[in-house]
Design an enzyme around this catalytic site. Structure first.
Site: not given
Ligand code: PDD
Length: 287
Positions: A35, A150, A182, A206
């Site tokens: 996703y 992701k 993270e 991620l």
């Molecule tokens: N999640 N690490 C994890 C495990 C995450 O699920 C997310 C973001 C990030 C930050 O990635 P980005 O800056 O590309 O949004 C880091 C999204 C927002 C979610 O699962 O809804």
């Protein structure tokens, strides 16, 4: 129900309550899919190419065929905004391996991916977060070893985050083999001895799009030293500031960790500087 009700499912535009998938969809049965969450400011997709590149990388890593070219994705996403009359929102995009009409671990040949896209509201950063920051806890990173993908398979993230929520915390910071990876749904930065540090990209985290943007903005700040290096768990408790980033939270200051104040216990100067830079960066797209 979201006010943005038109969704895309396998080539069709439909009201959300009428969208259906097979009960044999491998996303439903195995969490077999990937996703993206993409923030839109005004009508502008923030870092769209980067999101689409990560999407394509995630698909390749799990051997799901990318059903569309970058140009086709861009058209689909523009249509999604238009059909929902949407601006300042978050797009959710999910691709699963699809259904072959039964449940079998083996990946079937000639299977058509399931493509789903919808619009969600994009929360603004709450005033309380700007004035007081948020609390977090640390936990062992019990996830798998391919966290750079992701994947929709988020049970560990969900449970880890819930442990934090149970204690009134906004995020759970994860530690694997003594190293900070993270947050359960965010990337993490520390300020240690006036230096901004964040773990390097790799299979343990991620590659956040917001992380990259914050790093870019941080490099533009005078007098801010920025380093990507592995971070020991003990450093979490020595940091004068802790920041978390994600597409939906932008940049939050973590001011309490494991029930102890981080630094002064208030959002610090580096967060203030970077949050301002982030807002300035966004402002060019919000008319
Ligand atoms: N999640 N690490 C994890 C495990 C995450 O699920 C997310 C973001 C990030 C930050 O990635 P980005 O800056 O590309 O949004 C880091 C999204 C927002 C979610 O699962 O809804």
């Amino acid at each position: 129900m979201s006010s943005f009700n038109t969704v895309f499912i396998n080539g069709q535009w439909t009201p959300a309550e009428q969208a259906t998938i097979s009960v044999f969809d491998r996303g439903f049965l195995f969490g077999d899919g990937i996703y993206e969450v993409m923030p839109v400011y005004g009508q502008h997709f923030l870092r769209l190419d980067e999101h689409l590149t990560r999407l394509s990388n995630s698909l390749a890593e799990v051997r799901i065929r990318n059903p569309y070219s970058k140009q086709e994705w861009k058209q689909l996403l523009a249509d999604l905004l238009e059909k929902n009359q949407a601006s300042n929102c978050a797009i959710y995009l999910q691709i699963t391996r699809g259904s072959s009409g039964n449940r079998d671990h083996s990946i079937p040949q000639d299977i058509e991916p399931t493509v789903f896209a919808c619009v969600n509201p994009l929360p603004t950063v709450p005033e309380s977060v700007k004035t007081d920051g948020v609390a977090a806890i640390t936990r062992d990173d019990i996830r798998w070893h391919r966290c750079h993908i992701k994947a929709i398979t988020l049970l560990a993230n969900v449970l880890l985050k819930e442990e934090g929520s149970d204690l009134g915390c906004n995020e759970t910071l994860l530690v694997r083999n003594g190293k900070v990876s993270e947050g359960a749904s965010s990337n993490v930065f520390l300020v240690i001895n006036d230096e901004l540090v964040t773990p390097p990209k790799g299979p343990e985290l991620l590659p956040g799009i917001t992380r990259d943007l914050v790093l870019e903005l941080a490099h533009q700040q005078p007098n801010l030293v920025v380093t990507e290096r592995s971070i020991d768990e003990a450093e979490l408790h020595q940091a004068s500031e802790i920041l978390i980033t994600s597409s939906t939270r932008e940049l939050y200051p973590v001011t309490r960790l494991d029930e102890q104040a981080v630094g002064t216990g208030k959002p610090g100067p580096v967060w203030t500087q970077l949050f301002t830079a982030y807002q300035d960066y966004k402002a060019q797209y919000q008319s």
